[in-house]
Design a protein around this motif. Structure first.
Motif, PDB file in Angstrom:
ATOM      1  N   GLN A 156      -9.053 -37.008  19.526  1.00  0.00           N
ATOM      2  CA  GLN A 156      -8.520 -35.666  19.690  1.00  0.00           C
ATOM      3  C   GLN A 156      -9.475 -34.831  20.530  1.00  0.00           C
ATOM      4  OE1 GLN A 156      -7.168 -33.916  15.987  1.00  0.00           O
ATOM      5  NE2 GLN A 156      -6.718 -35.928  15.110  1.00  0.00           N
ATOM      6  N   GLY A 157      -8.893 -33.901  21.284  1.00  0.00           N
ATOM      7  CA  GLY A 157      -9.715 -33.082  22.159  1.00  0.00           C
ATOM      8  C   GLY A 157      -9.332 -33.271  23.615  1.00  0.00           C
ATOM      9  N   TRP A 158     -10.247 -32.944  24.511  1.00  0.00           N
ATOM     10  CA  TRP A 158      -9.930 -32.888  25.939  1.00  0.00           C
ATOM     11  C   TRP A 158      -9.516 -34.234  26.514  1.00  0.00           C
ATOM     12  CZ3 TRP A 158     -12.348 -35.687  29.726  1.00  0.00           C
ATOM     13  CH2 TRP A 158     -13.582 -36.262  29.422  1.00  0.00           C
TER      14      TRP A 158
END
Length: 467
Positions: A156-158
């Motif tokens: 999860q994230g960029w």
């Protein structure tokens, strides 16, 4: 079951006929019909179905198509919407062209010039736009833009590039032992959500159907990425219906490759995926989402299957570089149309965003091609693509020019008239009668190099394996 028995079964079930023939802030929502009040634009859901190594001609319809392959559900989609008959990959290899689809930029602009690289963090991607517009954005399947981890959990994230939820893996082809991860990183086969031996695209279609069902009241952007028909060319047993000795081969397949069994498995995988695609379409209908959802079907690149004696991808020939593109959006895309406007996979991001009702992105090199739909006209354009420091090619009008790197120099080596010679059997590069056309294509090539910051014939710069 062989192909003949399969066709009989289709007839019994009513399929044979089709074979033959959000708005957050400034927006407001009514059920799944979402509007942008400030701009007066209606927002549509998007179901983007992306397949690996499916060439343009391996459909049951379209120009110069493979006559034996069975794809009733995709044929139906073409009848209900638009068939873009001249769509080309920016770079017909997995990672490079996947990056072009989600950024609207050529791989030599993003550094994604070979497999197993990580898309640089500064690149602006399509899901970011949809998520910021209030959509539920979800990715399912093979990613192949997060370095060399195999299968690899995309955290999860960029690194998910705007997708708020993700059920898939980075890379690999494991069609009967899928390493699909949940959004939180658990491997589904380890927690009882997938049973080894089941066909991976069936699981992925199930996940997409669940996502759409759970988001009937929200605008959504659902991206489904299937691994087949990329090798190992092993369809489920019920779709292993083709017999090499009874199949038709493309005229550019040499005699010693006619009868090859690779085409059996390739077509079987295609027909299996067509079935799963049909399940997605039925789900949209059952959920009363047909009229509110833009459906897109395309591929990262094609497969030679021994045309010209060649295999796999990465080639400038039509079977490798030229890919399918189908779109349906009732009320906005007229049914049954075939557009021969040239379109690149770098054009998909701005085109899909425009059709869905979002603002034009400012970071794309590709352009919005919606003007070519519904009988519209666009200026005579060209498409451009290539692979690393090996080759570049331009298609404009009826002609294709191929430029190769030879001893560090860029050399125009081949030219074809795709109208009179669709199987690229006659190289006309040295014919004086087409010198003017050749000069025009060379000028287009130079313009494309400048527009896309292409260093060819030098090897293009490479993104990192990990950021």
């Amino acid at each position: 079951m062989n192909r003949r028995d399969f066709l009989k079964q289709c007839a019994v079930t009513g399929i044979a006929g089709s074979i033959s023939s959000a708005a957050s802030g400034a927006g407001a929502q009514l059920g799944n019909k979402t509007f942008n009040l400030r701009l007066g634009k209606r927002r549509y859901n998007v179901l983007f179905v992306f397949v690996d190594q499916w060439r343009f001609c391996s459909l049951g319809h379209g120009p110069n198509h493979d006559p034996d392959v069975i794809t009733p559900n995709l044929d139906k989609l073409a009848k209900q919407g638009a068939h873009w008959s001249r769509c080309y990959a920016t770079h017909p290899v997995c990672t490079p062209n996947r990056s072009a689809v989600i950024t609207g930029r050529w791989p030599w602009q993003t550094g994604m010039n070979q497999n197993d690289l990580m898309l640089p963090p500064e690149e602006r991607c399509i899901a970011q736009h949809f998520t910021e517009a209030g959509y539920k954005s979800h990715y399912i399947g093979k990613w192949h833009m997060d370095g060399n981890a195999k299968p690899g959990f995309v955290p999860q994230g960029w690194r998910r590039r705007g997708f708020t939820t993700f059920e898939g893996f980075n890379r690999g082809h494991f069609y009967f032992n899928s390493p699909t991860f949940t959004n939180d990183g658990d491997m589904m086969r380890d927690i009882g959500l997938y049973e080894s031996g089941d066909y991976e695209p069936t699981l992925q279609a199930d996940l997409a159907i669940d996502f759409m069902r759970n988001n009937q009241k929200n605008p959504f952007f659902c991206f489904v990425s299937w691994g087949p028909p990329h090798g190992p060319y092993t369809p489920p047993a019920e779709y292993d219906i083709y017999n090499a000795s009874e199949m038709t081969y493309r005229p550019n397949v040499p005699d010693d490759k006619v009868g090859n069994t690779r085409q059996e498995g390739y077509f079987g995988s295609i027909t299996a995926l067509d079935h799963e695609f049909g399940r997605l379409m039925k789900s949209l209908k059952d959920l009363d989402l047909e009229d509110d959802t833009l459906v897109v079907f395309t591929a990262d690149h094609g497969d030679m299957i021994y045309s010209h004696g060649l295999s796999y991808k990465g080639k400038p020939e039509e079977e490798s570089w030229h890919i399918p593109l189908l779109m349906r959006l009732p009320g906005k895309i007229d049914s049954g149309q075939i557009t021969d406007t040239l379109i690149s996979t770098a054009d998909l991001m701005p085109t899909v965003m425009s059709l869905a009702g979002l603002d034009d992105p400012t970071t794309c090199t590709g352009i919005d091609k919606t003007q070519a739909l519904n009988g519209g006209h666009m200026p005579d354009a060209s498409v451009y693509g290539g692979v690393q420091d090996r080759w570049r090619a331009v298609v404009k009008g009826d002609h294709k020019l191929i430029v190769e790197q030879i001893d560090g120099n860029e050399v125009a080596t081949r030219m074809y008239n795709l109208s009179t010679d669709p199987y690229e059997m006659t190289n006309i590069i040295n014919e004086t009668s087409v010198q003017t056309v050749k000069d025009d294509l060379w000028a287009e090539y130079l313009q494309w190099k400048d527009k896309t910051q292409d260093s060819f014939p030098e090897y293009p710069w490479l993104a990192e394996n990990m950021y």
